[in-house]
Design a protein around this motif. Structure first.
Motif, mmCIF file in Angstrom:
data_model
loop_
_atom_site.group_PDB
_atom_site.id
_atom_site.type_symbol
_atom_site.label_atom_id
_atom_site.label_comp_id
_atom_site.label_asym_id
_atom_site.label_seq_id
_atom_site.Cartn_x
_atom_site.Cartn_y
_atom_site.Cartn_z
ATOM 1 N N ASN A 114 0.818 -1.218 0.000
ATOM 2 C CA ASN A 114 0.000 0.000 0.000
ATOM 3 C C ASN A 114 0.851 1.266 0.000
ATOM 4 N N ALA A 115 1.975 1.230 0.709
ATOM 5 C CA ALA A 115 2.847 2.410 0.751
ATOM 6 C C ALA A 115 3.433 2.696 -0.632
ATOM 7 N N LEU A 116 3.814 1.659 -1.361
ATOM 8 C CA LEU A 116 4.400 1.863 -2.684
ATOM 9 C C LEU A 116 3.355 2.325 -3.695
ATOM 10 N N ALA A 117 2.173 1.732 -3.637
ATOM 11 C CA ALA A 117 1.136 2.043 -4.618
ATOM 12 C C ALA A 117 0.386 3.331 -4.303
ATOM 13 N N SER A 118 0.467 3.817 -3.076
ATOM 14 C CA SER A 118 -0.337 4.981 -2.688
ATOM 15 C C SER A 118 -0.007 6.234 -3.488
ATOM 16 N N GLU A 119 1.252 6.401 -3.872
ATOM 17 C CA GLU A 119 1.646 7.605 -4.617
ATOM 18 C C GLU A 119 1.103 7.617 -6.038
ATOM 19 N N ARG B 168 8.975 -2.012 -16.271
ATOM 20 C CA ARG B 168 7.765 -2.136 -17.097
ATOM 21 C C ARG B 168 6.862 -0.922 -16.919
ATOM 22 N N GLN B 169 6.825 -0.385 -15.709
ATOM 23 C CA GLN B 169 6.098 0.841 -15.385
ATOM 24 C C GLN B 169 7.075 1.744 -14.660
ATOM 25 N N THR B 170 6.830 3.036 -14.692
ATOM 26 C CA THR B 170 7.684 3.949 -13.949
ATOM 27 C C THR B 170 7.431 3.732 -12.460
ATOM 28 N N PRO B 171 8.447 3.291 -11.725
ATOM 29 C CA PRO B 171 8.241 3.002 -10.306
ATOM 30 C C PRO B 171 8.470 4.247 -9.442
ATOM 31 N N VAL B 172 8.071 4.143 -8.189
ATOM 32 C CA VAL B 172 8.404 5.186 -7.225
ATOM 33 C C VAL B 172 9.910 5.102 -6.965
ATOM 34 N N LYS B 173 10.482 6.174 -6.492
ATOM 35 C CA LYS B 173 11.928 6.275 -6.307
ATOM 36 C C LYS B 173 12.527 5.152 -5.445
ATOM 37 N N PRO B 174 11.927 4.776 -4.309
ATOM 38 C CA PRO B 174 12.532 3.710 -3.498
ATOM 39 C C PRO B 174 12.655 2.381 -4.252
ATOM 40 N N VAL B 175 11.705 2.069 -5.117
ATOM 41 C CA VAL B 175 11.750 0.827 -5.895
ATOM 42 C C VAL B 175 12.905 0.897 -6.892
ATOM 43 N N ARG B 176 12.999 1.992 -7.581
ATOM 44 C CA ARG B 176 14.094 2.176 -8.536
ATOM 45 C C ARG B 176 15.440 2.104 -7.805
#
Length: 166
Positions: free
Chosen positions: A34-39, A123-131
């Motif tokens: 949820n924290a990653l997808a919330s943005e 595949r999709q532009t991720p949030v910064k922490p994922v990248r």
């Protein structure tokens, strides 16, 4: 491969896995789905769900390889066969899990591998922490891939040849 080389490779592989394990564990303890997808909204849930699943698998494979190599290195008499099996497993479990994640949230684009640019494409532009987490551990897994390339195919070929001659 000589026993001394296998021993040295086992030590260096284990040393390289340790910081990657720590970074992966820290990331997985800090970020939830949820924290990653919330943005970016609910439509990114499947992407992040797959990403986190792949990262958890990578962490487990890396921890298991780290432990196997530790056991091999702690034995009073170094067992080359056990060490090579552990190195083979590290290549096929850890390196392949990193570069070929099941959910394909990212992949390596070989066209960028030698340009100094990041070769990982999402595949999709991720949030910064994922990248950031992927880019932080990429070098480790690139080094492991280079170090353990022998265990991609030559190791099995050698074992089959030895079995035929035995």
């Amino acid at each position: 491969m000589s026993a001394a080389n296998v021993h040295k490779l086992s030590e260096s592989t284990r040393e390289k896995l340790k910081p990657a394990i720590e970074k992966l564990e820290e990331f997985l303890n800090e970020y939830s789905l949820n924290a990653l997808a919330s943005e970016q909204g609910q439509d990114t849930l499947p992407f992040y769900k797959g990403f986190l699943a792949d990262l958890r698998h990578l962490l487990v494979f890396s921890e298991v390889s780290y432990e196997k190599l530790g056991v091999v290195l702690r034995r009073a008499n170094f067992d080359v066969d056990s060490a090579e099996k552990a190195l083979y497993s590290t290549y096929h479990q850890c390196v392949n899990s990193f570069f070929y994640p099941k959910n394909e949230c990212y992949s390596e684009d070989g066209r960028y591998a030698y340009t100094g640019q990041e070769a990982i494409r999402f595949r999709q532009t991720p949030v910064k922490p994922v990248r950031d987490i992927i880019l932080e551990v990429t070098r480790t897994f690139e080094e492991l891939r280079d170090d353990l390339a022998y265990y991609e195919s030559d190791y099995l070929t050698q074992r089959r040849m030895n079995q035929r001659h035995a």
